[in-house]
Write an enzyme that holds these catalytic residues in place. Structure first.
Site, PDB file in Angstrom:
ATOM      1  N   GLU A  71      -6.119  -6.148   3.316  1.00 57.17           N
ATOM      2  CA  GLU A  71      -6.137  -6.956   2.404  1.00 57.17           C
ATOM      3  C   GLU A  71      -6.732  -7.241   1.571  1.00 57.17           C
ATOM      4  O   GLU A  71      -7.308  -8.490   1.501  1.00 57.17           O
ATOM      5  CB  GLU A  71      -5.446  -8.321   2.854  1.00 57.17           C
ATOM      6  CG  GLU A  71      -4.617  -8.716   3.763  1.00 57.17           C
ATOM      7  CD  GLU A  71      -3.610  -8.924   2.817  1.00 57.17           C
ATOM      8  OE1 GLU A  71      -2.529  -7.344   2.895  1.00 57.17           O
ATOM      9  OE2 GLU A  71      -2.871  -9.456   1.853  1.00 57.17           O
ATOM     10  N   THR A 127       0.390  -1.342  -0.191  1.00 59.54           N
ATOM     11  CA  THR A 127      -0.012   0.164   0.154  1.00 59.54           C
ATOM     12  C   THR A 127       0.483   1.241  -0.020  1.00 59.54           C
ATOM     13  O   THR A 127       2.143   1.098   0.512  1.00 59.54           O
ATOM     14  CB  THR A 127      -0.675  -0.521   1.384  1.00 59.54           C
ATOM     15  OG1 THR A 127      -1.540  -1.178   0.774  1.00 59.54           O
ATOM     16  CG2 THR A 127      -1.776   1.260   1.391  1.00 59.54           C
ATOM     17  N   GLY A 167       2.788  -3.141   8.696  1.00 58.64           N
ATOM     18  CA  GLY A 167       2.787  -2.953   9.606  1.00 58.64           C
ATOM     19  C   GLY A 167       4.269  -3.694  10.222  1.00 58.64           C
ATOM     20  O   GLY A 167       5.014  -4.315   9.563  1.00 58.64           O
TER      21      GLY A 167
END
Lengths: 677, 677
Positions: free
Chosen positions: B445, B163, B202
């Site tokens: 996702e 992303t 993350g």
């Protein structure tokens, strides 16, 4: 607005052409909308003046993300500082604009209109939204003089302590007791167990030095029902808890970070008899108890609270809708026709379906909340004249509206947050903060399901009145009609269908309660076992009120006060609202009138058509809500549409980024990675 | 479990009789349920052994509320420490229980099964849930040897960077580029604009020293599509960002506080050619590009990710259901029959309606997620044999399941939180933490609406296959039947109705797309304009799969492996699930089969009956999920039912309560109150 003092800002001074393009395409004058929405020129002008005064010297470094990155203690301190700074500003503005009035100070202190000044929340919200009003309505004039005025001027700060650790909405169950001691002319207050501890009141933890305590009154050990007592809890000079008082903050929560919700235990705390609020019920010096003339009066403060919550929650939804709509005009992602440039996400019909119904809902709910407030003031006037017969309806309507406005806004804000994808998850979007605030409204001041069941009881009574041929309260006047002649899909027809579905569900519930009682259940058991249908009927009653009121506002006499272009936009929004309501409630509607497959297809086509018509006006409608950037507190929602730069700048400013390598790398991560276990 | 070292705890050592009473009344053996739920004796025994080992010496002072009261920086440090402590324990347990295996370490490190060890979150979740698998599936065996093994052993830590600030689900739109430089045999990576910055991965902020970067590959300035590159981003010794790397944490979020989601900018960052993962597509030293044999293979890691998310989210819902159900057995509020004692809130049918459908949903979704995982492994085996024709279906099914499991769990957890009233709002309930984690799954996702539209495309293709008389994928085999003969309300009949509603909606959408194209719209435009119906069809497809699978599990051959008492409970849960699904989807069902008023009343009666049957077993069913207290991390949900003492103790321990009077009283509040402005 003050420029950022975060060093060299990367945020352009220009407006993003993608959002400018939206404004250029609007079919109506935004200022017309703002004037209508804010109730005329004078209101709008004053609103803007207050905002620009309050926000002029605001510290732009105090963002939602920066505040929420602090520890719980630091957030509380920041919230207290910010709230008091705002209070000072509002007092000044009150003197400047309307000396002697209360419309600005404290009128504007607690609502969401100036949240931009308090990104950590306001520990005094309950003090002003409920406490002062409770003293006014439940206390005598002398008591208001003694406590209310000081509270109103924030010379003292008081919490409103009703909920206990083990007891919420069910007032009779409260364990806190106030025993009258006629020898000393005092009440003795006690929380006999842990579950009797007051728990949750806003500002109670470390902010308040008084608390209005709801307790069961006992005279000679005989219960006299619930009453309110003004209890000093901290020394006015030192702020130390007074003897017998055990007090503190309840700890971290989903939201309301700086609001300092607290707990309170009392052990033989003595207060003068005259600290019981005695406008309605009284205890005389000899222990004589004089009952309130109407039990329901004790609950009337709560009606006000529910009006206030209803209106505020619609504002939160409007803020969220503005943020998500502007973001959707700037965000480009994917393409509709392959190999063409990426499109604005607002061009996806699925995205429109996430945004526009929420815009419609916040307008519809807002108008109904304003109508409710009118009815509240009417009832207030009636009560002063000794006329209590409207209490049942205003109680039910305020319950229903509180439920609809809080649940609509919470669900809506969350849909809007999700409509902003990952970036909606950032604290800096302000959407999660809005959500946590809005959803709290589903619980406080009467948990929503409990309120719906109270509405259900009102509907049962009304349905019995129908059968007895007695007149109905105005908002339930349609209850006699449980089937519809014909479906046409017109606006009036949809409203009628919602009302008829309410009547049908009410009738069904009444029938099932009767059958259960016939089979030997008590009334309480039968009502409990019919609870699902009762709450469904109650929700339909709320939705019907909102829909009918929206229809009336858009197509009724007020239309003449607005420009044709604005009316056309409002009709578009109304159409979307009603068509979606019809589709959402089709599982009830098909039971009261014949609906063909063609009817549903036609509703679906109307839905899609109304989204399409609204597309060019969506940004302009949100502009018409007229929120200044600072009150949106969002990296995604600013007027200029410079979204990415704001997100990026806010991220860069994150406290974790001050050092390139965190200490924990050396102490933990590196040793682990090198351990080769 | 370690006893609390918070001084003299007020929590009783006994079990609350209100919850014990529930356990005594259950109609089945809880252990039977736990054995079934956890897949047999060996699994259950090992699960319990791992839990008790991991939680034996856990610091009970590290609660959700205490961690969330810290600053953002402190939370990150705590999360890192806790995650590494858990990693160490799991490595030891792996050696002890199954040396050489991966089922415990890293198998149990990232899922919600051991969250009790990491109340601040796990910065390594993505590293283990996706990264290692991506290297395995997208890299060559040599590449896995070089990078994957080190990653798997946490000798290096890598983020999965797809992303970008301006680009999410739409892969082709990624702006990060990797240009091949044949002179040096290197790729040169760049994020040319702010919107090209990687944003969200993350662990990227300060934890990772590598990142697997998804970028558009260019050879001689010609685009070759998206590929993955293993990029060193921090020095392995000093952890300092490498030259050309701009990196940091994205700041505070709704949840995932300690997960260290980060941003990454790259300026002329050079990596060896062999750092591109080349199992499917390859770049040779001379710049020759070899296409992947099946484009869809690039997406197969994502299918695995979606399986993993689906299963995890059902666990979150099961945790929340356990908390809220136990609380509802202990909380007493109001009475059903006037003047009788306060009842357990679980005795209210409206409360049952909030709790039990979520229990049913987490079971139904869980079983479907396990089925999906089976199908995934089947497809994986097929791919290894060069058989790619199941890819379309597994892609669609995993998309649908990810949407259903994340949206069901997020909505369900939130309903359960609200069902706990005010106390559900406390951080110490853990419900808001569970919600913020579950709802994130709706976005990451593959954003849920985008995924539903992909499922929609699969359904359109399938519907065209119907019309062409071609065979259908197994999970869409029912698509030919768009009307039902007769409504009976039996389980099989309800499942058939859901499937038929899916078929009907699919057919409707296809018809509308065709009509729009007929009217001159491109295929993309027509699909966009039919987006609402397409997403509805996709959701129905997901719901049908879950319902059919649940029916099969409960009534099919597996029933023989379970005791009759357990089967009866499962049948009760199935009945509730199906009847509620039928009522929820009545707006679609009444269009495919004649439904009378009596049919709806009968469904409503079945709903109420199934709630009533489930009432005595609700606590026992949740006991059967077999969560240890520490993994619930909740003051409301403990096995012993001592709710109020825990809430109270947690509040007392709040950092704000260390001092009776906060500093801000002296610096701000007192001066204001005394100012008499």
């Amino acid at each position: 607005m003050a420029t950022s003092d975060r060093g060299s800002s990367i945020i352009p001074k220009t407006v993003n052409p993608d959002i400018q393009e939206e404004r250029n395409a609007a079919t109506f004058n935004v200022e017309d909308f703002a004037l209508w929405w804010h109730g005329g020129e004078e209101n709008l002008k004053r609103k803007r003046y207050v905002e620009s005064s309050v926000f002029a010297d605001i510290d732009e470094n105090k963002t939602v993300a920066s505040i929420q990155s602090l520890s719980h203690d630091e957030i509380y301190a920041a919230a207290m500082e910010d709230a008091l700074a705002l209070a000072g500003k509002l007092r000044k503005l009150q003197k400047e604009l309307n000396p002697g009035g209360k419309d600005i100070w404290p009128g504007l202190f607690s609502g969401p209109e100036l949240w931009g000044a308090m990104p950590g929340g306001n520990p005094f919200t309950v003090h002003f939204s409920m406490l002062v009003d409770a003293i006014r309505n439940q206390g005598t004039d002398e008591q208001f003089e003694k406590f209310g005025k000081r509270a109103e001027n924030l010379e003292i700060c008081a919490a409103f302590a009703q909920t206990e650790l083990g007891h919420g909405t069910f007032l009779r169950g409260l364990q806190t007791r106030a025993d009258f001691d006629s020898k000393t002319d005092e009440f003795v207050l006690n929380t006999p167990t842990i579950t009797a501890y007051k728990f949750w009141p806003g500002g109670l933890g470390h902010s308040a030095n008084y608390s209005l305590v709801m307790a069961n009154l006992y005279i000679d050990n005989k219960p006299k029902g619930v009453a309110m007592f003004m209890v000093p809890i901290r020394d006015e000079e030192t702020h130390m808890p007074l003897p017998g008082i055990d007090i503190g903050d309840v700890g971290k929560k989903l939201g309301f970070y700086g609001v300092n919700n607290g707990y309170l235990g009392m052990k033989n705390v003595r207060i003068p008899r005259t600290n019981m609020l005695m406008r309605h019920a009284q205890v005389e010096a000899d222990g004589t108890f004089i009952q309130s003339p109407a039990a329901a009066l004790g609950y009337f403060s709560m009606v006000f609270g529910r009006c206030w919550i209803s209106a505020n929650n619609t504002t939160m939804l409007a803020i969220a809708a503005t943020i998500a709509t502007r973001y959707s005009a700037v965000r480009r992602q994917g393409s509709i026709n392959p190999k063409q440039p990426e499109v604005k996400i607002m061009d996806y019909v699925t995205q429109q379906m996430k945004l526009f119904p929420e815009i419609a809902t916040c307008i519809a709910d807002r108008l109904a909340a304003l109508k409710l407030r009118q009815l509240y003031h009417q009832t207030e006037r009636d009560i002063k004249k000794g006329k209590y017969d409207g209490l049942g309806e205003i109680h039910a309507l305020s319950c229903a509206m509180k439920v609809m406005c809080t649940s609509d806004s919470a669900a809506g804000i969350e849909r809007l947050r999700l409509a902003c994808g990952g970036h909606g998850y950032l604290a800096s979007s302000n959407l999660s903060n809005l959500y946590s605030t809005a959803t709290a409204g589903c619980t406080y001041e009467g948990e929503n399901t409990v309120l719906l069941l109270q509405v259900g009881r009102f509907l049962m009574k009304s349905a019995q009145q129908v059968m007895a041929g007695k007149p109905l309260a105005p908002t339930a006047s349609y209850l006699a009609k449980i089937k519809m002649d014909q479906w046409s899909g017109s606006w009036e027809n949809i409203v009628e269908a919602l009302e008829c579905a309410t009547a049908n569900k009410t009738h069904q519930a009444l029938k099932n309660i009767a059958a259960r009682m016939e089979a030997g259940q008590t009334q309480g058991e039968a009502a409990n076992n019919t609870g699902i249908e009762l709450t469904q009927a109650a929700e339909l009653y709320g939705r019907s009120f909102i829909a009918a009121n929206f229809l009336q506002e858009v197509t009724g006499i007020n239309a003449k006060t607005r420009s044709p272009a604005l009316n056309k936009v409002l009709e578009n929004i109304l159409e979307l609202y009603l068509v979606k309501a019809a589709l959402d409630n089709m599982n009830n509607i098909f039971r009261i009138v014949k609906i063909t497959d063609e009817d549903v297809n036609s509703l679906q086509a109307s839905l899609e058509k109304s989204l399409k018509s609204m597309r060019p006006n969506a940004v302009a409608i949100c502009d018409g809500f007229d929120f200044p950037d600072r009150n949106l507190l969002s990296t995604l929602g600013c007027f200029d549409g410079n979204v990415y730069e704001r997100i990026f700048e806010e991220a860069k400013n994150c406290s974790l980024n001050k050092e390139p390598v965190p200490r924990v790398f050396h102490t933990h991560l590196k040793p682990f990675m090198k351990s080769k276990m």
